[in-house]
Design a protein around this motif. Structure first.
Motif, PDB file in Angstrom:
ATOM      1  N   ILE A   1       0.830  -1.204   0.000  1.00 54.30           N
ATOM      2  CA  ILE A   1       0.000   0.000   0.000  1.00 54.30           C
ATOM      3  C   ILE A   1       0.864   1.253   0.000  1.00 54.30           C
ATOM      4  N   ILE A   2       1.861   1.298   0.866  1.00 57.46           N
ATOM      5  CA  ILE A   2       2.708   2.487   0.976  1.00 57.46           C
ATOM      6  C   ILE A   2       3.521   2.704  -0.298  1.00 57.46           C
TER       7      ILE A   2
ATOM      8  N   GLU B   1       7.797   9.312   2.270  1.00 55.52           N
ATOM      9  CA  GLU B   1       7.123   8.194   2.922  1.00 55.52           C
ATOM     10  C   GLU B   1       6.337   8.657   4.149  1.00 55.52           C
ATOM     11  N   ALA B   2       6.882   9.634   4.877  1.00 59.00           N
ATOM     12  CA  ALA B   2       6.168  10.156   6.045  1.00 59.00           C
ATOM     13  C   ALA B   2       4.885  10.869   5.619  1.00 59.00           C
ATOM     14  N   GLU B   3       4.958  11.624   4.502  1.00 62.35           N
ATOM     15  CA  GLU B   3       3.771  12.323   4.012  1.00 62.35           C
ATOM     16  C   GLU B   3       2.719  11.328   3.521  1.00 62.35           C
ATOM     17  N   ALA B   4       3.182  10.279   2.846  1.00 63.51           N
ATOM     18  CA  ALA B   4       2.256   9.244   2.366  1.00 63.51           C
ATOM     19  C   ALA B   4       1.581   8.554   3.547  1.00 63.51           C
ATOM     20  N   SER B   5       2.360   8.251   4.574  1.00 61.28           N
ATOM     21  CA  SER B   5       1.826   7.598   5.769  1.00 61.28           C
ATOM     22  C   SER B   5       0.777   8.475   6.449  1.00 61.28           C
ATOM     23  N   LYS B   6       1.031   9.774   6.521  1.00 55.83           N
ATOM     24  CA  LYS B   6       0.113  10.707   7.175  1.00 55.83           C
ATOM     25  C   LYS B   6      -1.237  10.743   6.456  1.00 55.83           C
ATOM     26  N   VAL B   7      -1.201  10.819   5.120  1.00 55.77           N
ATOM     27  CA  VAL B   7      -2.443  10.877   4.343  1.00 55.77           C
ATOM     28  C   VAL B   7      -3.193   9.549   4.428  1.00 55.77           C
ATOM     29  N   LEU B   8      -2.475   8.431   4.344  1.00 54.86           N
ATOM     30  CA  LEU B   8      -3.126   7.118   4.451  1.00 54.86           C
ATOM     31  C   LEU B   8      -3.815   6.946   5.803  1.00 54.86           C
ATOM     32  N   LYS B   9      -3.163   7.390   6.865  1.00 55.72           N
ATOM     33  CA  LYS B   9      -3.777   7.283   8.193  1.00 55.72           C
ATOM     34  C   LYS B   9      -5.007   8.197   8.297  1.00 55.72           C
ATOM     35  N   GLY B  10      -4.904   9.362   7.678  1.00 56.53           N
ATOM     36  CA  GLY B  10      -6.046  10.250   7.658  1.00 56.53           C
ATOM     37  C   GLY B  10      -7.248   9.620   6.974  1.00 56.53           C
ATOM     38  N   LEU B  11      -6.984   8.818   5.956  1.00 57.79           N
ATOM     39  CA  LEU B  11      -8.048   8.150   5.205  1.00 57.79           C
ATOM     40  C   LEU B  11      -8.461   6.819   5.838  1.00 57.79           C
TER      41      LEU B  11
ATOM     42  N   PHE C   1      -6.313   4.145   7.197  1.00 53.92           N
ATOM     43  CA  PHE C   1      -5.413   2.992   7.276  1.00 53.92           C
ATOM     44  C   PHE C   1      -4.658   3.002   8.601  1.00 53.92           C
ATOM     45  N   ARG C   2      -4.440   1.814   9.150  1.00 54.09           N
ATOM     46  CA  ARG C   2      -3.666   1.696  10.379  1.00 54.09           C
ATOM     47  C   ARG C   2      -2.183   1.518  10.050  1.00 54.09           C
ATOM     48  N   GLU C   3      -1.348   1.857  11.006  1.00 56.89           N
ATOM     49  CA  GLU C   3       0.101   1.780  10.799  1.00 56.89           C
ATOM     50  C   GLU C   3       0.528   0.385  10.362  1.00 56.89           C
ATOM     51  N   ASN C   4      -0.071  -0.655  10.983  1.00 57.31           N
ATOM     52  CA  ASN C   4       0.346  -2.032  10.656  1.00 57.31           C
ATOM     53  C   ASN C   4      -0.210  -2.531   9.325  1.00 57.31           C
ATOM     54  N   GLN C   5      -1.011  -1.698   8.640  1.00 56.77           N
ATOM     55  CA  GLN C   5      -1.550  -2.077   7.334  1.00 56.77           C
ATOM     56  C   GLN C   5      -0.692  -1.589   6.175  1.00 56.77           C
TER      57      GLN C   5
ATOM     58  N   HIS D   1       2.153  -1.785   4.937  1.00 55.65           N
ATOM     59  CA  HIS D   1       3.022  -2.637   4.118  1.00 55.65           C
ATOM     60  C   HIS D   1       2.298  -3.895   3.631  1.00 55.65           C
ATOM     61  N   ASP D   2       0.970  -3.944   3.835  1.00 56.17           N
ATOM     62  CA  ASP D   2       0.176  -5.047   3.267  1.00 56.17           C
ATOM     63  C   ASP D   2       0.106  -4.893   1.753  1.00 56.17           C
ATOM     64  N   SER D   3      -0.141  -6.016   1.077  1.00 54.47           N
ATOM     65  CA  SER D   3      -0.242  -5.986  -0.380  1.00 54.47           C
ATOM     66  C   SER D   3      -1.551  -5.323  -0.806  1.00 54.47           C
ATOM     67  N   LEU D   4      -1.499  -4.557  -1.874  1.00 48.91           N
ATOM     68  CA  LEU D   4      -2.677  -3.856  -2.387  1.00 48.91           C
ATOM     69  C   LEU D   4      -3.791  -4.827  -2.764  1.00 48.91           C
ATOM     70  N   ASP D   5      -3.428  -6.018  -3.236  1.00 50.34           N
ATOM     71  CA  ASP D   5      -4.463  -6.956  -3.699  1.00 50.34           C
ATOM     72  C   ASP D   5      -5.209  -7.643  -2.559  1.00 50.34           C
ATOM     73  N   THR D   6      -4.875  -7.284  -1.305  1.00 45.36           N
ATOM     74  CA  THR D   6      -5.633  -7.820  -0.168  1.00 45.36           C
ATOM     75  C   THR D   6      -6.808  -6.905   0.207  1.00 45.36           C
ATOM     76  N   LEU D   7      -6.896  -5.737  -0.439  1.00 45.53           N
ATOM     77  CA  LEU D   7      -7.909  -4.751  -0.087  1.00 45.53           C
ATOM     78  C   LEU D   7      -9.200  -4.937  -0.873  1.00 45.53           C
ATOM     79  N   SER D   8     -10.311  -4.521  -0.256  1.00 45.51           N
ATOM     80  CA  SER D   8     -11.592  -4.482  -0.968  1.00 45.51           C
ATOM     81  C   SER D   8     -11.593  -3.265  -1.888  1.00 45.51           C
ATOM     82  N   GLY D   9     -12.594  -3.210  -2.755  1.00 41.13           N
ATOM     83  CA  GLY D   9     -12.669  -2.117  -3.723  1.00 41.13           C
ATOM     84  C   GLY D   9     -12.685  -0.746  -3.078  1.00 41.13           C
ATOM     85  N   GLY D  10     -13.452  -0.591  -1.986  1.00 45.34           N
ATOM     86  CA  GLY D  10     -13.546   0.704  -1.322  1.00 45.34           C
ATOM     87  C   GLY D  10     -12.217   1.177  -0.774  1.00 45.34           C
ATOM     88  N   TRP D  11     -11.430   0.252  -0.228  1.00 45.84           N
ATOM     89  CA  TRP D  11     -10.120   0.628   0.319  1.00 45.84           C
ATOM     90  C   TRP D  11      -9.108   0.903  -0.789  1.00 45.84           C
TER      91      TRP D  11
END
Length: 633
Positions: free
Chosen positions: A81-82, A138-148, A150-154, A156-166
């Motif tokens: 994801i990141i 990477e810090a800016e990307a992390s900040k925006v993802l958390k705002g939307l 995503f949790r910190e431990n997510q 580095h998960d693979s993008l193909d594990t996410l549902s369409g909305g995520w």
């Protein structure tokens, strides 16, 4: 300055846009509104230059960058994801790499001439690097993802594990971090929960460039935009107001337009009577023919009459259920190792109107399905009440409709106890009328299919009604119709929604899903948000104080009288016209200057001086345009 000039577009016999023109600036936050099918998404595609109109064009500076968030989902990929979001920094990384390469070259350079050349290149590259305003990608990307959400431990998960909305949230994060000069957003909140929307509102408010948004979320629009452009009958009306002020001004304009329309219709009928009378007299036939030609050339006042008088829906009530409509005791649900709900104790009584809110993935839909016996729980007890007849609308409801049937055939199958007129009336309330009801389901858009599913649900009697995100694909009018129907429903209501406007005043209890638990609030969504004083609900869930509290856009006090506002709007129109004329004249002259013989003429110096004077006039007029716009806001 950005322009849409003289846009015309036809699809078959239908003219979607008729000479659409308007100007916008980097300071604009524009809400693009209009009924379904008016062409809002098409206009965004023209702005992004994805669609070329039949006539006219979108005109921007050469270096203007356009970012467009579309409604369709990109394909999932086997990338973290990141890392996917950091692709927004590809150009920045390229320029930074070039800077490092030049610096490395300076360490080994020998000649003065080569050093001067490298230093000159380095200065240009570093100047460009500074325009990105990025320190730690990477810090800016992390900040925006958390705002939307995503949790910190997510991260580095693979993008193909996410549902369409995520996945859509990932795309939104990439777009925001790329910081385009014109940010085009088509229904950006459809895949966001309330917590993410609150963060997103705050982000858009501070965004340093132009934003143009299509959204049916009225609260989101009120909190983010300062200008409304409405598409109606192939033309646009420009309102330099907040969303709520636009609604008031629109009503006033509509009343004036209807008065003009009625007066014109009266005059037309009078002339038609005169023509008919004159045609019967041989001595006045020629005069009658002349009057008929004049009447045919008359420019007609057009109005879109949005008749909602016949759109009163009612969810049929199946009779009283038991006093306890639903009860959960120590309820738990796990998907393999993922615990979604744990030790949930919940009791919903007959006639309760409750809302389920919380971050996506916290179990709102899961509990809804457990209540309807569509998915099993793994712990505790789930018990529906005595004599309960439950009807549920799920987000994937539209996928279960037979694609080979027409809209009318599907509705007739579900509404056997209704007559044809009643079925057509219900379909009309969900934007299917005339020949639209004969369309096959296979050719419908996702939003149209969702509306068919919702219309079918309205036809089934129940005493417990569960609605899971029912407003995602409905426009403002249809949402209000649905809300009115739900408010008058006699049975028990459970609604899962992120639409604050829809939820306001609709429920008397709100259940908040947080970390496998449920918290009960004795009030609606406004009560919950006021209780938290607009703290980020996600941060509350982990008991950490939000560093950036989203703020609602405050209405600025504006004491302008009607005449003052009218005068300033007129001045804006004149300024826009003058700027457009000056820029057109400059382009014409610059085209002439491409001729090699131009600078041989005696007037060359005079003409180039004239261009400089016109550019200075544009700058002065632009400064005044911004002053007037701010005064009107």
């Amino acid at each position: 300055m950005y322009y849409l000039q003289n846009i015309r577009l036809k699809y078959g016999d239908r003219e979607l846009f008729k000479d659409v023109s308007f100007m916008f600036t980097p300071k604009d936050r524009i809400g693009l509104v209009g009924r379904n099918g008016a062409g809002k998404t098409t206009l965004l595609k023209i702005m992004s230059k994805e669609i070329i109109p039949d006539e006219g064009s979108a005109q921007y500076p050469k270096d203007a960058r356009i970012g467009f968030l579309k409604q369709f989902l990109p394909e999932n990929q086997k990338v973290s994801i990141i890392d996917e979001v950091c692709k927004a920094f590809d150009e920045y990384n390229r320029v930074e790499a070039e800077s490092r390469e030049i610096e490395k070259g300076l360490e080994t350079v020998s000649g003065d001439e080569e050093m001067i050349e490298l230093l000159d290149r380095l200065d240009k590259v570093n100047t460009k690097l500074a325009t990105f305003d990025i320190t730690n990608p990477e810090a800016e990307a992390s900040k925006v993802l958390k705002g939307l959400g995503f949790r910190e431990n997510q991260l580095h998960d693979s993008l193909d594990t996410l549902s369409g909305g995520w996945v859509m949230r990932v795309e939104l994060a990439k777009l925001l971090l790329s910081k385009p000069d014109i940010l085009l957003l088509d229904e950006p909140t459809n895949h966001l929960d309330i917590e993410a929307i609150l963060w997103f509102e705050s982000y858009i408010k501070k965004y340093p460039a132009c934003v143009i948004i299509i959204s049916h979320d009225e609260t989101f629009m009120q909190n983010t935009v300062n200008r409304i452009i409405e598409i109606e009958l192939g033309r646009v009306d420009d309102y330099k107001y907040s969303y709520q002020k636009y609604l008031i001004e629109k009503k006033q304009r509509k009343e004036i337009l209807m008065s003009q329309y009625n007066n014109q219709q009266k005059a037309i009928k009078e002339k038609e009577r005169t023509i008919t009378r004159f045609m019967a007299k041989a001595t006045k036939t020629k005069m009658a023919q002349s009057m008929a030609k004049q009447l045919a050339k008359m420019e007609r006042v057009e109005v879109f009459q949005e008749d909602t008088s016949g759109m009163k829906l009612k969810f049929p009530y199946a009779g009283r259920e038991g006093q306890i409509a639903y009860k959960a005791t120590d309820l738990g649900k796990a998907y393999d190792e993922l615990q979604v709900l744990k030790n949930v104790n919940l009791q919903i009584e007959r006639g309760d109107k409750v809302a389920f809110i919380g971050q996506n993935g916290q179990g709102k839909t899961t509990l809804s399905k457990i209540m309807a016996d569509l998915t099993p729980h793994t712990e505790g007890e789930s018990k529906i009440g005595h004599n309960a007849q439950l009807s549920i609308y799920l987000q994937d409801q539209s996928d279960k409709i037979d694609p080979k049937k027409s809209v009318l055939e599907v509705a007739e199958y579900h509404g056997g106890h209704y007559n044809n007129t009643e079925i057509r009336s219900i379909l009309g309330a969900f934007m299917f009328s005339g020949e639209d009801v004969e369309k096959k389901v296979s050719v419908l858009s996702g939003g149209e299919k969702a509306r068919v599913a919702l219309a079918c649900m309205v036809m089934h009697p129940s005493n417990i009604l569960i609605l899971d995100e029912p407003t995602n694909h409905l426009d403002v009018v249809s949402k209000q119709i649905l809300k009115d129907a739900v408010k008058s429903y006699e049975g028990t209501l459970i609604v899962v929604s992120h639409d604050r406007t829809f939820l306001q005043g609709l429920t008397d209890k709100t259940y908040e899903f947080i970390n496998t638990k449920i918290i009960e609030h004795l009030g609606d969504i406004e009560y919950v948000l006021a209780k938290r004083k607009h703290d980020d609900l996600r941060d509350y869930a982990v008991n950490t104080k939000s560093a950036n509290k989203p703020q609602v856009v405050a209405e600025k006090k504006n004491d302008l009288s009607f005449d003052e506002r009218k005068k300033l709007n007129r001045e804006l129109t004149y300024l826009e016209r003058d700027i457009e004329k000056l820029e057109t004249k400059i382009k014409e002259i610059e085209t002439q200057m491409l001729d090699p013989d131009f600078f041989k003429s005696q007037d060359a110096f005079k003409v180039t001086k004239e261009i400089d004077e016109m550019k200075a006039q544009i700058a002065t007029k632009m400064e005044r345009w911004e002053e007037v716009s701010e005064r009107l806001d």
